[in-house]
Enzyme design. Structure first.
Site, short mmCIF file in Angstrom:
data_model
loop_
_atom_site.label_atom_id
_atom_site.label_comp_id
_atom_site.label_asym_id
_atom_site.label_seq_id
_atom_site.Cartn_x
_atom_site.Cartn_y
_atom_site.Cartn_z
N ASP A 1 1.04 -1.06 -0.03
CA ASP A 1 0.01 -0.13 -0.12
C ASP A 1 1.06 1.13 -0.03
OD1 ASP A 1 -3.31 0.21 0.84
OD2 ASP A 1 -1.87 2.18 1.08
N THR B 1 -12.12 1.56 -6.68
CA THR B 1 -12.51 2.25 -7.75
C THR B 1 -13.85 2.97 -7.54
OG1 THR B 1 -13.90 0.25 -8.20
CG2 THR B 1 -11.89 0.66 -9.50
N GLU C 1 -19.32 -5.95 4.01
CA GLU C 1 -18.81 -5.49 5.16
C GLU C 1 -19.52 -5.85 6.34
OE1 GLU C 1 -18.09 -1.03 5.41
OE2 GLU C 1 -17.58 -1.30 3.14
N LEU D 1 -34.53 -7.48 1.33
CA LEU D 1 -36.24 -7.03 1.27
C LEU D 1 -36.27 -6.17 2.51
CD1 LEU D 1 -38.12 -9.61 -0.57
CD2 LEU D 1 -37.38 -7.28 -1.32
N CYS E 1 -20.32 0.78 -2.18
CA CYS E 1 -20.23 -0.15 -3.14
C CYS E 1 -21.70 0.04 -4.03
CB CYS E 1 -20.27 -1.68 -2.79
SG CYS E 1 -18.79 -1.99 -1.86
N LYS F 1 -22.50 3.22 -5.92
CA LYS F 1 -21.32 3.98 -6.95
C LYS F 1 -21.48 2.74 -7.83
CE LYS F 1 -17.36 1.45 -5.68
NZ LYS F 1 -16.69 0.49 -6.64
N LYS G 1 -24.80 0.86 7.48
CA LYS G 1 -25.37 -0.19 7.95
C LYS G 1 -24.73 -0.63 9.21
CE LYS G 1 -22.88 -4.11 5.84
NZ LYS G 1 -22.84 -5.08 4.98
#
Ligand code: UGA
Length: 439
Positions: free
Chosen positions: A32, A88, A158, A256, A266, A269, A329
């Protein structure tokens, strides 16, 4: 000899991938550009809150199978397989994916590769990316045509990242040769032996799979959220409706839960990048319905604000609002595209004083929305509040004692945006309780 694996990019996806590869028994080096992150990871600590990840990192940094560096020269000719796991994000002012991080990985890695290697993309990219990147390796690497590109999308959720890494519900290998497929089968031998199904496809199909999966999940959530609005008008209960249709195995109950809409790094985008790529490929019309999915999702946040506004029956100006939850979340400290934080910010713009409490995400929330007030407990956030909004479904909020919270607020008014609280218990304690989508 055991395989040597490099993992480039060590945020959420890369940290899970690196730890998972070490758990599969390979020698792993994570790379990294962020020195502080590398230092943390070398101490066996994840750069983010993810249940179970710290112990896994610690185990393998201790055994010596896993280490992290900022220096690409340490991985270039060392690794047999290079996983690209960089972000990304959505491009500023555009729907398309920003591929600059992927591109800079190639800038750095390509000139250093002097022997055959398999480079495997895991980042979510527009269809066609693998072929374009391979062309760059062929021209920019000393190893030339001996560098091959494969795409192997990830489906990590996640808060379940470790489990999804070690026990994937499916593996998709987008390859251009048998050799690449065999190499990937070697890398994922452990989950394959456990029964994870494998889909082998060309690279374009593999690139499309991830966007397609997330677009479908987003569509399910917007479908139920659209029905929540219908339920409000009709006096129906969207949670029971979801249970009832979810028993049909073809529909399924997953994704649902009606609420403030999907968020995170995620779904929002990826859906937009999917539409943008469809446009570039000249098939925008067939994706028009995804625009509606996105619109319903955005409208959901306004709907919750409207319900809260109706409940207080007055202007926002001068009101005190308590927001329970900041993460997109439960189970994560990630606040990217978080409905909770967006709703909190918008109510503040209307002139209210907004105090937010989240068990994990306060630090990240503060960076994104520094003007909101942050509390260190539910009771502190609710002190003197004219209305309470429940916007992230942490178990801690479900376990609250409504009477205890009532004792500190100014007005016992609550909006359960996640439809997760026990309405009867809150009403019995004297609260006016609204859950959009439920009568
Ligand atoms: C999502 C996908 O579920 C993963 O399969 C995928 O790998 C990942 O994106 C990714 O692209 O990397 P994640 O963003 O962690 O995973 O979160 P989800 O659990 O899918 O939730 C996404 C959003 O939808 C959250 O804001 C959540 O609160 C919301 N949601 C989820 C609902 O509103 N209702 C539901 O029933 C489920």
């Amino acid at each position: 000899m055991t395989l040597r694996i490099s993992v480039i990019g060590t945020n959420y996806l890369g940290a899970n991938t690196a730890a998972g590869m070490a758990e599969f028994g390979f020698e792993v080096i994570g790379v990294d550009i962020d020195e502080s992150r590398v230092k943390l990871l070398n101490e066996g600590r994840a750069p983010l809150f993810e249940p179970g990840l710290d112990p896994l990192l610690k185990t393998h940094t201790d055994t010596g199978l896993l280490r992290f560096t900022t220096d690409y020269r340490e991985i270039a000719d060392w690794a047999d397989v290079h996983f690209i796991c960089v972000g990304t994000p959505q491009t500023d002012g555009d729907y398309a994916a920003d591929l600059s991080q992927v591109s800079s990985v190639v800038d750095t890695l390509a000139p250093l590769l002097t022997k055959p290697a398999l480079v495997v993309g895991r980042s979510t990219v527009p269809v066609g990316t693998a072929a374009a990147l391979e062309r760059r390796f062929h021209t920019e690497s000393p190893a030339g045509q001996q560098v091959e590109l494969a795409w192997q999308p990830e489906f990590l959720r996640e808060a379940h990242g470790v489990d999804d890494t070690l026990h994937p519900d499916r593996l998709v290998f987008g390859v251009a040769s048998d050799a690449a497929e065999q190499r990937l089968r070697e890398v994922f031998a452990t989950p394959i032996a456990e029964g994870s199904p494998v889909v082998v496809s060309n690279r374009q199909t593999a690139e499309l799979v991830k966007g397609a999966a997330n677009a479908f999940l987003a569509t399910k959530i917007s479908f139920i959220n659209a029905l929540a609005e219908m339920c409000d008008v009709a006096g129906a209960d969207v949670s029971l409706l979801a249970d009832a249709i979810g028993f049909d195995a073809r529909i399924g109950r997953g994704m649902l839960n009606a609420g403030p809409g999907y968020g995170g790094g995620c779904l929002p985008k990826d859906l937009r990048a999917f539409m943008a790529r469809a446009g570039e490929l000249g098939v925008e019309e067939i994706m028009t319905f995804l625009r509606a999915v996105d619109e319903i999702n955005r409208r959901r946040r306004s709907r919750i604000i409207d319900v809260a506004h109706d409940l207080i029956g007055a202007e926002w100006l001068g009101r005190k609002v308590a927001v329970l939850g900041a993460a997109f979340k439960a189970g994560t400290d990630d606040v990217r595209s978080s409905p909770a934080l967006d709703i909190a910010g918008r109510i503040q713009l209307h002139g209210a004083t907004v105090t937010v409490y989240d068990p994990q995400a306060t630090e990240n929330a503060r960076l994104v929305r520094p003007t909101l007030t942050y509390a260190s407990s539910v009771l502190e956030a609710c002190q003197g509040a004219n209305v309470v909004l429940h916007l992230t479904e942490w178990p801690e909020f479900r376990e609250l004692d409504p009477a205890e919270v009532k004792a500190v607020v100014a007005d016992p008014l609550i909006v359960d945006g996640r439809l997760a609280l026990d309405a009867d218990a809150w009403r019995a304690a004297g609260w006016t309780f609204r859950a959009p989508g439920k009568p």
